[in-house]
Design a protein around this motif. Structure first.
Motif, PDB file in Angstrom:
ATOM      1  N   UNK A 108       0.809  -1.209   0.000  1.00 18.22           N
ATOM      2  CA  UNK A 108       0.000   0.000   0.000  1.00 18.22           C
ATOM      3  C   UNK A 108       0.848   1.268   0.000  1.00 18.22           C
ATOM      4  N   UNK A 109       1.885   1.272   0.824  1.00 15.92           N
ATOM      5  CA  UNK A 109       2.781   2.435   0.875  1.00 15.92           C
ATOM      6  C   UNK A 109       3.474   2.640  -0.464  1.00 15.92           C
ATOM      7  N   UNK A 110       3.832   1.539  -1.100  1.00 22.02           N
ATOM      8  CA  UNK A 110       4.502   1.614  -2.399  1.00 22.02           C
ATOM      9  C   UNK A 110       3.562   2.221  -3.435  1.00 22.02           C
ATOM     10  N   UNK A 111       2.286   1.785  -3.406  1.00 25.23           N
ATOM     11  CA  UNK A 111       1.296   2.333  -4.336  1.00 25.23           C
ATOM     12  C   UNK A 111       1.111   3.835  -4.079  1.00 25.23           C
ATOM     13  N   UNK A 134       4.915   4.305  -6.610  1.00 21.36           N
ATOM     14  CA  UNK A 134       5.834   3.258  -7.080  1.00 21.36           C
ATOM     15  C   UNK A 134       7.228   3.790  -7.440  1.00 21.36           C
ATOM     16  N   UNK A 135       7.755   4.637  -6.576  1.00 17.38           N
ATOM     17  CA  UNK A 135       9.037   5.262  -6.899  1.00 17.38           C
ATOM     18  C   UNK A 135      10.243   4.390  -6.606  1.00 17.38           C
ATOM     19  N   UNK A 136      10.043   3.250  -5.964  1.00 17.90           N
ATOM     20  CA  UNK A 136      11.192   2.394  -5.675  1.00 17.90           C
ATOM     21  C   UNK A 136      10.834   0.946  -5.985  1.00 17.90           C
ATOM     22  N   UNK A 137      11.846   0.088  -5.881  1.00 22.02           N
ATOM     23  CA  UNK A 137      11.658  -1.314  -6.214  1.00 22.02           C
ATOM     24  C   UNK A 137      10.975  -2.049  -5.054  1.00 22.02           C
ATOM     25  N   UNK A 138       9.729  -2.430  -5.265  1.00 18.11           N
ATOM     26  CA  UNK A 138       8.947  -3.057  -4.204  1.00 18.11           C
ATOM     27  C   UNK A 138       9.582  -4.358  -3.709  1.00 18.11           C
ATOM     28  N   UNK A 139      10.098  -5.144  -4.644  1.00 14.91           N
ATOM     29  CA  UNK A 139      10.667  -6.442  -4.272  1.00 14.91           C
ATOM     30  C   UNK A 139      11.868  -6.294  -3.337  1.00 14.91           C
ATOM     31  N   UNK A 140      12.535  -5.153  -3.408  1.00 14.45           N
ATOM     32  CA  UNK A 140      13.702  -4.936  -2.544  1.00 14.45           C
ATOM     33  C   UNK A 140      13.302  -4.764  -1.082  1.00 14.45           C
ATOM     34  N   UNK A 141      11.994  -4.641  -0.825  1.00 13.92           N
ATOM     35  CA  UNK A 141      11.505  -4.519   0.550  1.00 13.92           C
ATOM     36  C   UNK A 141      11.392  -5.894   1.235  1.00 13.92           C
ATOM     37  N   UNK A 142      11.504  -6.974   0.455  1.00 15.73           N
ATOM     38  CA  UNK A 142      11.323  -8.313   1.016  1.00 15.73           C
ATOM     39  C   UNK A 142      12.356  -8.609   2.104  1.00 15.73           C
ATOM     40  N   UNK A 143      13.632  -8.388   1.777  1.00 17.76           N
ATOM     41  CA  UNK A 143      14.684  -8.712   2.738  1.00 17.76           C
ATOM     42  C   UNK A 143      14.582  -7.904   4.032  1.00 17.76           C
ATOM     43  N   UNK A 144      14.392  -6.564   3.960  1.00 16.03           N
ATOM     44  CA  UNK A 144      14.188  -5.796   5.194  1.00 16.03           C
ATOM     45  C   UNK A 144      12.980  -6.268   6.003  1.00 16.03           C
ATOM     46  N   UNK A 145      11.915  -6.673   5.321  1.00 18.32           N
ATOM     47  CA  UNK A 145      10.725  -7.167   6.029  1.00 18.32           C
ATOM     48  C   UNK A 145      11.052  -8.450   6.788  1.00 18.32           C
ATOM     49  N   UNK A 146      11.678  -9.397   6.099  1.00 23.09           N
ATOM     50  CA  UNK A 146      12.026 -10.670   6.733  1.00 23.09           C
ATOM     51  C   UNK A 146      12.923 -10.409   7.941  1.00 23.09           C
ATOM     52  N   UNK A 147      13.885  -9.515   7.739  1.00 19.25           N
ATOM     53  CA  UNK A 147      14.805  -9.173   8.814  1.00 19.25           C
ATOM     54  C   UNK A 147      14.051  -8.648  10.044  1.00 19.25           C
TER      55      UNK A 147
END
Lengths: 174, 174
Positions: A137-140, A144-157
């Motif tokens: 939602x924040x990305x939308x 969409x100014x950044x790579x959404x998929x790059x948020x996966x690793x920080x989220x898991x962390x």
């Protein structure tokens, strides 16, 4: 319906063999898409051997899927603005399927010893889904100014390690 | 407007001294309520000395406020269903204020040494807000069958400790 038939390159009559009306097209599309997306999730989860690996693959796939499918973003946003009785049941079903996949991963993690046995699995699985949806939602909203998929690793962390420094004495209610 | 004036026990003319129209009543109510709620948040945060204590007080207050104010739940649900241009700006402002309060707490935690210096504060603050909103949403969908405020402690625990078992070797992408 005629316009849709034209776009699809079929005769009007043919369309009506498959779909009762426009609403029916939407519902069937959702069901088809849901099945596709969740098969993809389960495949990705199978590829990893560990609970953390499985969780990472799931979240990464979830974000990538969203980012790559422009149509999904458009549809998602339209439902964020107006609740739609047609697809509500479908959305509830999707949430349940997602929560079930996450539940299995958490339970595996507990068995493996990589995840805490004293966590509230019921809360954590919703927390994980909520965090991923919130990230999308924040990305939308950010257009969409950044790579959404790059948020996966920080989220898991965040999920795995939390934000606290290990060994800090417990800080009681003030 | 006449009906509202009647309910408030004032003359029609008096109402129009304060509000241009019904929309204006809604907007002003939101602004007033927002100010009240956030003053409450800041008070609660001040009461604690440590970053974790401050975060706990904030989340606990947030959930308690929501649970005790039936009107807030009704209004919140109506906006969840239909976006409303009138209050969108207000909602964005509220999110920003909340994120600012959380940011300060996270930075304090980093200074204190109780929170990780290597966290993405920008992501974490949104993650925390998203998790709390998601908890409220789930509670509303469950038809409020449990004590919402009791979710504060499990949430804080998740934020601080995460779900991983400390000392588990890092599990790389599979």
């Amino acid at each position: 319906m005629s316009q849709i038939a034209r776009e699809a390159g079929v005769a009007d009559g043919t369309i009506y063999l498959y779909f009762k009306n426009k609403d029916d097209i939407l519902v069937q599309f959702f069901q088809y898409k849901t099945k596709q997306v969740f098969n993809g999730f389960r495949e990705e989860v199978k590829k990893a051997d560990t609970a953390v690996g499985k969780l990472r693959n799931l979240v990464y796939r979830h974000l990538t899927e969203f980012q790559s499918d422009r149509n999904m973003a458009v549809v998602y946003q339209s439902f964020a603005h107006h609740r739609n009785a047609l697809v509500e049941g479908n959305i509830r079903e999707m949430s349940k399927m997602y929560l079930d996949i996450v539940s299995e991963i958490l339970e595996l993690g507990q068995q493996e010893g990589s995840m805490r046995k004293d966590m509230y699995v019921g809360l954590v699985k919703r927390f994980i889904l909520g965090a991923v949806e919130s990230t999308i939602n924040n990305w939308l909203l950010s257009r969409k100014e950044y790579d959404l998929a790059s948020m996966a690793e920080p989220l898991i962390d965040l999920f795995i390690r939390g934000i606290g420094v290990p060994g800090t004495p417990p800080q009681n209610k003030v």
